[in-house]
Design an enzyme around this catalytic site. Structure first.
Site, PDB file in Angstrom:
ATOM      1  N   ASP A  34       0.746  -1.345  -0.044  1.00  0.00           N
ATOM      2  CA  ASP A  34       0.070   0.004  -0.052  1.00  0.00           C
ATOM      3  C   ASP A  34       1.082   1.309   0.081  1.00  0.00           C
ATOM      4  OD1 ASP A  34      -2.392  -1.242  -0.030  1.00  0.00           O
ATOM      5  OD2 ASP A  34      -2.535  -1.352   2.255  1.00  0.00           O
ATOM      6  N   HIS A  45      28.866   8.416 -10.193  1.00  0.00           N
ATOM      7  CA  HIS A  45      27.234   8.398  -9.631  1.00  0.00           C
ATOM      8  C   HIS A  45      27.439   7.445  -8.454  1.00  0.00           C
ATOM      9  CE1 HIS A  45      25.756   9.300 -14.032  1.00  0.00           C
ATOM     10  NE2 HIS A  45      26.296  10.564 -13.501  1.00  0.00           N
ATOM     11  N   ASP A 100      28.301  15.931  -4.088  1.00  0.00           N
ATOM     12  CA  ASP A 100      27.478  16.351  -5.133  1.00  0.00           C
ATOM     13  C   ASP A 100      26.035  16.214  -4.710  1.00  0.00           C
ATOM     14  OD1 ASP A 100      25.898  16.905  -7.429  1.00  0.00           O
ATOM     15  OD2 ASP A 100      27.203  15.721  -8.694  1.00  0.00           O
ATOM     16  N   ASP A 106      22.328  22.160  -8.197  1.00  0.00           N
ATOM     17  CA  ASP A 106      23.269  21.017  -8.403  1.00  0.00           C
ATOM     18  C   ASP A 106      24.519  21.623  -8.059  1.00  0.00           C
ATOM     19  OD1 ASP A 106      24.330  18.916  -9.339  1.00  0.00           O
ATOM     20  OD2 ASP A 106      24.023  19.210 -11.442  1.00  0.00           O
ATOM     21  N   HIS A 149      33.543  13.073 -18.241  1.00  0.00           N
ATOM     22  CA  HIS A 149      32.323  13.555 -18.526  1.00  0.00           C
ATOM     23  C   HIS A 149      32.216  14.936 -19.070  1.00  0.00           C
ATOM     24  CE1 HIS A 149      32.401  16.121 -14.976  1.00  0.00           C
ATOM     25  NE2 HIS A 149      32.910  15.115 -14.349  1.00  0.00           N
ATOM     26  N   HIS A 199      25.354  20.987 -18.025  1.00  0.00           N
ATOM     27  CA  HIS A 199      24.141  20.810 -18.592  1.00  0.00           C
ATOM     28  C   HIS A 199      23.100  21.822 -18.328  1.00  0.00           C
ATOM     29  CE1 HIS A 199      23.146  19.407 -14.377  1.00  0.00           C
ATOM     30  NE2 HIS A 199      24.197  18.737 -14.426  1.00  0.00           N
ATOM     31  N   HIS A 246      18.940  17.765 -14.959  1.00  0.00           N
ATOM     32  CA  HIS A 246      19.307  17.731 -16.450  1.00  0.00           C
ATOM     33  C   HIS A 246      18.303  18.257 -17.125  1.00  0.00           C
ATOM     34  CE1 HIS A 246      22.794  14.458 -15.738  1.00  0.00           C
ATOM     35  NE2 HIS A 246      23.053  15.480 -15.054  1.00  0.00           N
ATOM     36  N   GLU A 287      30.982  22.280 -14.298  1.00  0.00           N
ATOM     37  CA  GLU A 287      31.310  21.071 -13.237  1.00  0.00           C
ATOM     38  C   GLU A 287      32.498  20.326 -13.940  1.00  0.00           C
ATOM     39  OE1 GLU A 287      28.513  17.686 -12.826  1.00  0.00           O
ATOM     40  OE2 GLU A 287      27.004  19.138 -14.174  1.00  0.00           O
ATOM     41  N   TYR A 299      39.554  12.523 -11.848  1.00  0.00           N
ATOM     42  CA  TYR A 299      39.294  11.297 -11.251  1.00  0.00           C
ATOM     43  C   TYR A 299      40.428  10.397 -11.707  1.00  0.00           C
ATOM     44  CZ  TYR A 299      34.788  13.643 -11.801  1.00  0.00           C
ATOM     45  OH  TYR A 299      33.840  14.840 -11.808  1.00  0.00           O
ATOM     46  N   ARG A 338      35.885  17.188  -8.201  1.00  0.00           N
ATOM     47  CA  ARG A 338      34.612  17.793  -9.080  1.00  0.00           C
ATOM     48  C   ARG A 338      34.075  19.030  -8.336  1.00  0.00           C
ATOM     49  NH1 ARG A 338      31.505  14.090 -10.092  1.00  0.00           N
ATOM     50  NH2 ARG A 338      29.717  14.321  -8.886  1.00  0.00           N
ATOM     51  N   GLU A 343      31.427  21.875  -8.845  1.00  0.00           N
ATOM     52  CA  GLU A 343      30.375  22.507  -9.663  1.00  0.00           C
ATOM     53  C   GLU A 343      29.375  23.709  -9.189  1.00  0.00           C
ATOM     54  OE1 GLU A 343      27.345  19.464  -9.624  1.00  0.00           O
ATOM     55  OE2 GLU A 343      26.494  19.900 -11.691  1.00  0.00           O
TER      56      GLU A 343
HETATM   57  N1  GLY Z   1      24.292  15.930 -10.085  1.00  0.00           N
HETATM   58  C1  GLY Z   1      24.207  15.441 -11.120  1.00  0.00           C
HETATM   59  C2  GLY Z   1      24.881  16.149 -12.101  1.00  0.00           C
HETATM   60  O1  GLY Z   1      25.866  16.827 -11.673  1.00  0.00           O
HETATM   61  O2  GLY Z   1      24.839  16.064 -13.155  1.00  0.00           O
HETATM   62 MN    MN Z   2      25.784  17.768  -9.712  1.00  0.00          MN
HETATM   63 MN    MN Z   3      25.239  18.783 -12.624  1.00  0.00          MN
END
Ligand code: GLY
Ligand code: MN
Ligand code: MN
Length: 441
Positions: free
Chosen positions: A38, A242, A259, A270, A349, A353, A360, A383, A387, A405, A407
């Site tokens: 439930d 991640h 993050d 973010d 990466h 974004h 995102h 960001e 690594y 990182r 950001e």
């Molecule tokens: N926290 C997700 C990113 O930095 O894209």
């Molecule tokens: Mn992030």
């Molecule tokens: Mn981000």
């Protein structure tokens, strides 16, 4: 009318104009997701749906029929029900939808099969979020088919099925003053949470304890949730892009990468900060950290109206590659290393974004195969990171297992940019002195 209702009305007006008379647009709400028996997952409205309606209930469908005499803005929703009100809380009901949400014509969601085909009659184009909600896509096909079945009665069904994404997402990409205000509030709460994390972190704590401090800060300041699952990774866990287990112990001498950002009134923040668990950067950490920070500053400088989307990324890659050569992690000529993407084992990466209602966020990055130009009132993240995996045998031992990182959330302005999250310390001295003060207190 409340400021936010005015804002929703303004968006609808613009959207109705873009859809155009003779056409129709239909968007369904998010559905409730079952967690088990439930118990349901917390409900989060579909961002497109909320952007136009401000209506936060499941089992709802909005329909835009430009030029419709009885009203251009139609909502199907749940009827008010005493028992539901008692058990889970009141829904707006049909009356509330009209009174409080600017709906022209509200119908019970249970009647949608009877009413919706009629609204589709003789419309040329049907705009909907194609592919986003497959069950609903099927329903739209079925309703259109019903209309088509009545062609001998002289009615026609929409001949063109068009994704609503382009119209809506271009709107969502350019933030209004109201939206920027919400995003600044989200940023402010998250900035404080990151400061808090720096102040409480000590060796031997667990990642989840720092995570909990941040969640507490988000929620006790009125944020409805995290904008995405927080990444709280000590030491080598910072090299997992991640990482969300957040269950390891924090070791003296390691860095901690966080993050995390809250969602405020459906707007995301973010932020990533990386700082030493014991409050003091080692020499190796300092060298790599300063390099990422320099790359971030260089990337942020590229956030200018008229620059293209990839300019910040290219700036970050240039600084990082140069720095990696200088520190001895890469060897060769910088232009060749960039061309061959030699930095990719350490920076895999992209540099950012779009940011908005979704972390995102929506909006195209390319137009006609070219990177799109930045325009005032767009918001993006910047960001860069480095690594160095624990098993990176090709580099000196002292670099291994370091993940960094940094950001920030950046608004494009008429003259350049505004960093919405600049309150979270990122200079080495500022981080170390904040942490030292907290230790001394
Ligand atoms: N926290 C997700 C990113 O930095 O894209
Ligand atoms: Mn992030
Ligand atoms: Mn981000």
């Amino acid at each position: 009318m409340l400021e936010e209702q005015k804002e929703f009305a303004r968006r609808r007006k613009q959207f109705l104009r873009m859809v155009g008379e003779g056409n129709i647009a239909i968007i369904a709400s998010a559905s409730i997701m079952q967690r088990n028996s439930d118990v349901e997952f917390p409900f989060r409205q579909n961002s497109d749906f909320f952007y136009l309606s401000g209506f936060d209930e499941p089992e709802s469908v909005i329909v835009f029929v430009p030029g419709r005499e009885q009203g251009e803005y139609v909502l199907f929703c749940r009827e008010f029900d005493e028992t539901t009100a008692l058990w889970v809380g009141a829904s707006a009901g049909l009356e509330g939808a009209v009174k409080d949400y600017g709906v022209d014509d509200a119908f019970p969601i249970d009647d949608i099969d009877d009413i919706l085909p009629g609204l589709l009659e003789n419309k040329s184009r049907l705009y909907f979020p194609m592919g986003a909600q497959s069950e609903f896509d099927q329903q739209l096909m079925d309703w259109s088919q019903q209309v088509r079945g009545r062609s001998r009665a002289g009615v026609s069904a929409p001949a063109e099925f068009i994704s609503s994404d382009h119209l809506l997402h271009e709107m969502r990409l350019i933030k209004s003053a109201f939206e920027i205000k919400q995003m600044k509030k989200a940023a402010k709460i998250s900035v404080m949470a990151h400061k808090k994390a720096m102040q409480v972190t000590k060796p031997k704590m667990f990642e989840y304890q720092v995570d909990a401090e941040m969640k507490h800060h988000f929620m006790s300041n009125g944020a409805q949730s995290e904008a995405y699952p927080s990444i709280v990774g000590g030491g080598k866990n910072g090299c997992v892009l991640h990482y969300t287990d957040n269950n390891a112990v924090l070791n003296d001498g390691d860095l901690l990468l966080i993050d995390a950002g809250c969602e405020w009134q459906k707007y995301a923040s973010d932020i990533t900060r990386t700082f030493p668990v014991n409050g003091v950067f080692s020499d190796a950490q300092k060298a790599l950290y300063q390099l990422v920070l320099d790359a971030q500053y260089a990337a942020i400088e590229q956030v200018q109206p008229g620059n293209h989307w990839n300019d910040p990324h290219e700036a970050a890659v240039k600084v990082l590659t140069k720095g990696l050569v200088k520190l001895g992690l890469l060897e060769g000529s910088v232009p060749t290393l960039i061309k061959n993407e030699a930095y990719k084992p350490y920076y895999m990466h992209r540099t950012g974004h779009w940011l908005g209602m979704d972390v995102h966020d929506v909006g195209d990055y390319k137009i006609d195969k070219q990177w799109r130009l930045l325009e005032p009132s767009m918001v993006l993240t910047v960001e860069p990171g480095l690594y160095i995996q624990p098993n990176a045998k090709e580099v000196d031992k002292k670099w291994r297992g370091i993940g960094i990182r940094i950001e920030d959330d950046v608004l494009v302005t008429k003259k350049g940019y505004e960093v919405l999250t600049s309150g979270a310390p990122k200079e080495i001295n500022d981080i170390e002195s904040l942490m030292e003060k907290a230790r001394g207190a």
